[in-house]
Motif scaffolding. Structure first.
Motif, short mmCIF file in Angstrom:
data_model
loop_
_atom_site.label_atom_id
_atom_site.label_comp_id
_atom_site.label_asym_id
_atom_site.label_seq_id
_atom_site.Cartn_x
_atom_site.Cartn_y
_atom_site.Cartn_z
N ASN A 121 0.82 -1.21 0.00
CA ASN A 121 0.00 0.00 0.00
C ASN A 121 0.86 1.27 0.00
OD1 ASN A 121 -2.49 -1.24 -0.07
ND2 ASN A 121 -2.57 -1.47 2.14
N GLY A 122 2.17 1.11 -0.13
CA GLY A 122 3.06 2.26 -0.19
C GLY A 122 3.30 2.92 1.15
N SER A 123 2.98 2.24 2.25
CA SER A 123 3.17 2.82 3.57
C SER A 123 4.65 2.85 3.95
CB SER A 123 2.43 1.99 4.63
OG SER A 123 1.06 1.97 4.37
N ASP A 124 5.05 3.90 4.67
CA ASP A 124 6.40 3.98 5.23
C ASP A 124 6.37 3.20 6.53
OD1 ASP A 124 8.96 4.64 5.92
OD2 ASP A 124 8.46 6.68 6.56
N THR A 125 7.01 2.01 6.55
CA THR A 125 6.90 1.13 7.71
C THR A 125 8.27 0.73 8.23
OG1 THR A 125 6.81 -0.83 6.31
CG2 THR A 125 4.71 0.15 6.94
N THR A 126 8.32 0.41 9.52
CA THR A 126 9.51 -0.15 10.15
C THR A 126 9.08 -1.30 11.05
OG1 THR A 126 9.36 1.38 12.01
CG2 THR A 126 10.73 2.06 10.16
N LEU A 127 10.03 -2.15 11.43
CA LEU A 127 9.79 -3.19 12.42
C LEU A 127 10.30 -2.70 13.76
CD1 LEU A 127 10.83 -6.56 10.74
CD2 LEU A 127 8.54 -5.85 11.41
N SER A 128 9.56 -2.99 14.82
CA SER A 128 9.98 -2.63 16.16
C SER A 128 9.77 -3.84 17.06
CB SER A 128 9.15 -1.45 16.68
OG SER A 128 9.56 -1.10 17.98
N VAL A 129 10.77 -4.18 17.85
CA VAL A 129 10.68 -5.29 18.81
C VAL A 129 10.67 -4.68 20.20
CG1 VAL A 129 11.76 -7.40 19.66
CG2 VAL A 129 11.94 -6.81 17.24
N ARG A 130 9.61 -4.97 20.96
CA ARG A 130 9.44 -4.37 22.29
C ARG A 130 9.34 -5.47 23.34
NH1 ARG A 130 10.06 0.90 23.07
NH2 ARG A 130 8.49 0.76 24.68
N ARG A 131 10.02 -5.26 24.47
CA ARG A 131 9.96 -6.22 25.57
C ARG A 131 8.54 -6.24 26.13
NH1 ARG A 131 13.50 -8.80 28.47
NH2 ARG A 131 15.25 -7.57 27.71
N ASN A 132 8.03 -7.46 26.37
CA ASN A 132 6.71 -7.60 26.98
C ASN A 132 6.77 -7.18 28.44
OD1 ASN A 132 5.77 -8.64 24.57
ND2 ASN A 132 5.93 -10.76 25.20
N LYS A 133 5.72 -6.55 28.89
CA LYS A 133 5.63 -6.13 30.29
C LYS A 133 5.04 -7.27 31.11
CE LYS A 133 5.43 -1.32 29.27
NZ LYS A 133 4.71 -0.16 28.97
N SER A 134 5.49 -7.37 32.35
CA SER A 134 4.96 -8.39 33.26
C SER A 134 3.53 -8.06 33.62
CB SER A 134 5.79 -8.44 34.55
OG SER A 134 7.12 -8.73 34.27
N PRO A 135 2.66 -9.09 33.65
CA PRO A 135 1.29 -8.82 34.09
C PRO A 135 1.29 -8.41 35.56
CG PRO A 135 1.61 -11.16 33.66
CD PRO A 135 2.88 -10.45 33.32
N GLU A 136 0.48 -7.45 35.89
CA GLU A 136 0.46 -6.96 37.28
C GLU A 136 -0.71 -7.53 38.03
OE1 GLU A 136 1.31 -2.81 37.78
OE2 GLU A 136 2.14 -2.79 35.77
#
Length: 65
Positions: free
Chosen positions: A50-65
């Motif tokens: 679709n011509g979108s400007d995209t990047t990949l991001s890897v984020r640490r999961n947060k612990s369930p509280e």
């Protein structure tokens, strides 16, 4: 359980917030020197087509509280 979540970040024009699309998960290796990734590449291919400007991001999961 995965230690991280992988997102495709779709940039928006101007000051609009980017859209974050979950496309996979990641697990840290036992030695802490790398990661194993499981990515749904269809989500990435759709946004790129679709011509979108995209990047990949890897984020640490947060612990369930």
């Amino acid at each position: 359980m995965p230690t991280h979540t992988i997102y495709v970040v779709e940039a928006k024009e101007g000051n609009a917030k980017s859209d974050w699309h979950k496309v996979g998960a990641a697990w840290e290796h036992g030695d802490g020197e790398g990661m194993s990734l499981a990515i749904n590449t269809l989500g990435i291919a759709y946004l790129k087509s679709n011509g979108s400007d995209t990047t990949l991001s890897v984020r640490r999961n947060k612990s369930p509280e």
